[in-house]
Design a protein around this motif. Structure first.
Motif, PDB file in Angstrom:
ATOM      1  N   THR A   1       4.551  48.761  35.700  1.00 37.56           N
ATOM      2  CA  THR A   1       4.403  48.444  36.124  1.00 37.56           C
ATOM      3  C   THR A   1       5.927  48.463  37.472  1.00 37.56           C
ATOM      4  N   THR A   2       7.332  48.030  36.986  1.00 36.46           N
ATOM      5  CA  THR A   2       8.158  47.823  37.202  1.00 36.46           C
ATOM      6  C   THR A   2       8.568  50.021  37.921  1.00 36.46           C
ATOM      7  N   LEU A   3       8.115  50.557  37.683  1.00 35.95           N
ATOM      8  CA  LEU A   3       7.951  51.885  38.132  1.00 35.95           C
ATOM      9  C   LEU A   3       7.074  51.741  39.470  1.00 35.95           C
ATOM     10  N   ARG A   4       6.069  51.111  39.412  1.00 33.92           N
ATOM     11  CA  ARG A   4       5.082  51.097  40.360  1.00 33.92           C
ATOM     12  C   ARG A   4       5.123  50.334  41.692  1.00 33.92           C
ATOM     13  N   ASN A   5       6.063  49.255  41.461  1.00 32.99           N
ATOM     14  CA  ASN A   5       6.426  48.339  41.782  1.00 32.99           C
ATOM     15  C   ASN A   5       7.492  48.519  42.756  1.00 32.99           C
ATOM     16  N   SER A   6       8.365  49.937  42.644  1.00 30.78           N
ATOM     17  CA  SER A   6       9.358  50.630  42.823  1.00 30.78           C
ATOM     18  C   SER A   6       8.580  51.524  43.792  1.00 30.78           C
ATOM     19  N   VAL A   7       8.076  51.874  44.219  1.00 31.74           N
ATOM     20  CA  VAL A   7       7.257  52.985  44.365  1.00 31.74           C
ATOM     21  C   VAL A   7       6.090  52.452  45.735  1.00 31.74           C
ATOM     22  N   VAL A   8       5.588  51.167  45.756  1.00 37.07           N
ATOM     23  CA  VAL A   8       5.282  50.588  46.624  1.00 37.07           C
ATOM     24  C   VAL A   8       6.105  50.200  47.274  1.00 37.07           C
ATOM     25  N   PHE A   9       7.221  49.804  47.113  1.00 37.92           N
ATOM     26  CA  PHE A   9       8.613  49.750  48.099  1.00 37.92           C
ATOM     27  C   PHE A   9       8.532  50.785  48.832  1.00 37.92           C
ATOM     28  N   LYS A  10       8.685  52.247  48.190  1.00 42.24           N
ATOM     29  CA  LYS A  10       9.213  52.969  48.781  1.00 42.24           C
ATOM     30  C   LYS A  10       7.684  53.022  49.989  1.00 42.24           C
ATOM     31  N   VAL A  11       6.071  53.074  49.397  1.00 44.72           N
ATOM     32  CA  VAL A  11       5.419  52.941  49.856  1.00 44.72           C
ATOM     33  C   VAL A  11       5.451  52.502  51.500  1.00 44.72           C
ATOM     34  N   VAL A  12       5.916  51.763  51.762  1.00 42.41           N
ATOM     35  CA  VAL A  12       5.860  50.685  52.633  1.00 42.41           C
ATOM     36  C   VAL A  12       7.077  51.395  53.977  1.00 42.41           C
ATOM     37  N   GLN A  13       7.900  51.327  53.367  1.00 45.70           N
ATOM     38  CA  GLN A  13       9.531  51.905  54.057  1.00 45.70           C
ATOM     39  C   GLN A  13       8.361  53.006  55.026  1.00 45.70           C
ATOM     40  N   ALA A  14       7.579  54.041  54.673  1.00 43.19           N
ATOM     41  CA  ALA A  14       7.726  55.428  54.672  1.00 43.19           C
ATOM     42  C   ALA A  14       6.094  55.153  55.388  1.00 43.19           C
ATOM     43  N   LEU A  15       5.579  53.994  55.175  1.00 38.28           N
ATOM     44  CA  LEU A  15       4.499  53.987  56.515  1.00 38.28           C
ATOM     45  C   LEU A  15       4.670  52.831  57.183  1.00 38.28           C
ATOM     46  N   ARG A  16       5.650  52.250  57.438  1.00 42.03           N
ATOM     47  CA  ARG A  16       6.357  51.758  58.331  1.00 42.03           C
ATOM     48  C   ARG A  16       6.840  52.457  59.858  1.00 42.03           C
ATOM     49  N   HIS A  17       7.492  53.630  59.338  1.00 42.48           N
ATOM     50  CA  HIS A  17       7.909  54.840  59.642  1.00 42.48           C
ATOM     51  C   HIS A  17       6.857  55.694  60.780  1.00 42.48           C
ATOM     52  N   ALA A  18       5.949  55.867  60.069  1.00 42.68           N
ATOM     53  CA  ALA A  18       4.915  56.505  60.248  1.00 42.68           C
ATOM     54  C   ALA A  18       4.004  55.689  61.217  1.00 42.68           C
TER      55      ALA A  18
ATOM     56  N   TYR B   1      13.172  51.330  35.694  1.00 42.66           N
ATOM     57  CA  TYR B   1      13.078  52.008  36.563  1.00 42.66           C
ATOM     58  C   TYR B   1      13.063  51.998  38.644  1.00 42.66           C
ATOM     59  N   LEU B   2      13.995  52.695  39.024  1.00 43.01           N
ATOM     60  CA  LEU B   2      14.203  52.931  39.892  1.00 43.01           C
ATOM     61  C   LEU B   2      14.124  54.011  40.825  1.00 43.01           C
ATOM     62  N   VAL B   3      13.460  53.865  41.593  1.00 43.30           N
ATOM     63  CA  VAL B   3      13.542  54.950  42.640  1.00 43.30           C
ATOM     64  C   VAL B   3      14.477  54.715  43.822  1.00 43.30           C
ATOM     65  N   SER B   4      14.893  55.910  43.241  1.00 47.16           N
ATOM     66  CA  SER B   4      16.242  56.246  44.901  1.00 47.16           C
ATOM     67  C   SER B   4      16.291  57.208  45.407  1.00 47.16           C
ATOM     68  N   HIS B   5      17.437  57.328  46.558  1.00 49.97           N
ATOM     69  CA  HIS B   5      17.624  57.781  46.770  1.00 49.97           C
ATOM     70  C   HIS B   5      17.332  59.098  46.783  1.00 49.97           C
ATOM     71  N   GLY B   6      16.351  59.925  47.266  1.00 49.66           N
ATOM     72  CA  GLY B   6      16.193  62.260  46.749  1.00 49.66           C
ATOM     73  C   GLY B   6      14.883  61.828  45.559  1.00 49.66           C
ATOM     74  N   PHE B   7      14.468  60.829  44.867  1.00 51.12           N
ATOM     75  CA  PHE B   7      13.373  61.087  43.687  1.00 51.12           C
ATOM     76  C   PHE B   7      12.096  61.930  44.469  1.00 51.12           C
ATOM     77  N   PHE B   8      11.788  62.070  46.229  1.00 47.55           N
ATOM     78  CA  PHE B   8      10.874  62.254  46.675  1.00 47.55           C
ATOM     79  C   PHE B   8      12.056  63.697  47.850  1.00 47.55           C
ATOM     80  N   ARG B   9      11.043  64.272  48.020  1.00 46.13           N
ATOM     81  CA  ARG B   9      11.643  64.696  49.595  1.00 46.13           C
ATOM     82  C   ARG B   9      11.399  64.030  50.632  1.00 46.13           C
ATOM     83  N   LYS B  10      11.686  64.490  51.256  1.00 45.77           N
ATOM     84  CA  LYS B  10      11.600  63.481  52.995  1.00 45.77           C
ATOM     85  C   LYS B  10      10.573  63.730  53.034  1.00 45.77           C
ATOM     86  N   GLY B  11       9.589  62.992  53.928  1.00 42.97           N
ATOM     87  CA  GLY B  11       8.437  62.331  54.389  1.00 42.97           C
ATOM     88  C   GLY B  11       7.788  63.119  53.310  1.00 42.97           C
ATOM     89  N   GLU B  12       7.202  62.882  51.953  1.00 45.05           N
ATOM     90  CA  GLU B  12       6.782  63.501  51.458  1.00 45.05           C
ATOM     91  C   GLU B  12       5.121  62.129  50.766  1.00 45.05           C
TER      92      GLU B  12
END
Length: 154
Positions: free
Chosen positions: A101-118, A55-66
């Protein structure tokens, strides 16, 4: 004394054949190398262990700001949470498999990006780094709500 013509001819023939054998051995070594790569490529497509979907969580998997909305909501309810904890909570809300684990690691990176913006918007703050993981807490952002006022007519 010189060697008889027959002996010379046989030695030349032996050298010629030996040269061909050496060339064939080099070709065999290259063919074995190529065959090993072909076999490895076949295993990639037929081995059940390699057939798992990555899995690779790509753009569009989560809504903007979700992601940041989910994280901020969870941070406001309790103590500081690590990035991995927040990622697991995001996955639970989206009904994703937390044990992958693969999906979770991908989501972790997305969470880091979102939290840095927040963090730039002061919605969250990084408290500390614990064992290579950031610990996050709610930020000091001021939220303004605009209340509509009755229009003055007349």
């Amino acid at each position: 004394m010189s060697e008889p013509l027959v002996i010379q001819s046989l030695k030349e023939k032996r050298a010629e054949i030996h040269g061909r054998i050496v060339a064939y051995q080099a070709q065999i070594a290259q063919a074995q190398h190529d065959l090993a790569h072909i076999n490895a490529a076949i295993r990639l497509f037929t081995d059940p262990d390699h057939q798992r979907v990555r899995y690779l969580v790509s753009h569009g998997f989560f809504r903007k700001g979700e992601i940041s909305d989910i994280c901020v909501r969870h941070l406001r309810t309790g103590a500081g949470l690590t990035t991995r904890d927040l990622a697991e909570r995001v996955m639970c809300e989206r009904k994703l498999d937390v044990s992958d684990t693969t999906l979770r690691n991908s989501v972790v990176f997305k969470v880091v990006q979102a939290l840095r913006h927040a963090m730039r918007r002061r919605l969250v703050r990084m408290v500390e780094k614990r064992k290579g993981m950031c610990v996050w807490a709610p930020g000091n952002a001021i939220t303004l709500y605009v209340a509509s006022s009755p229009s003055s007519s007349g």
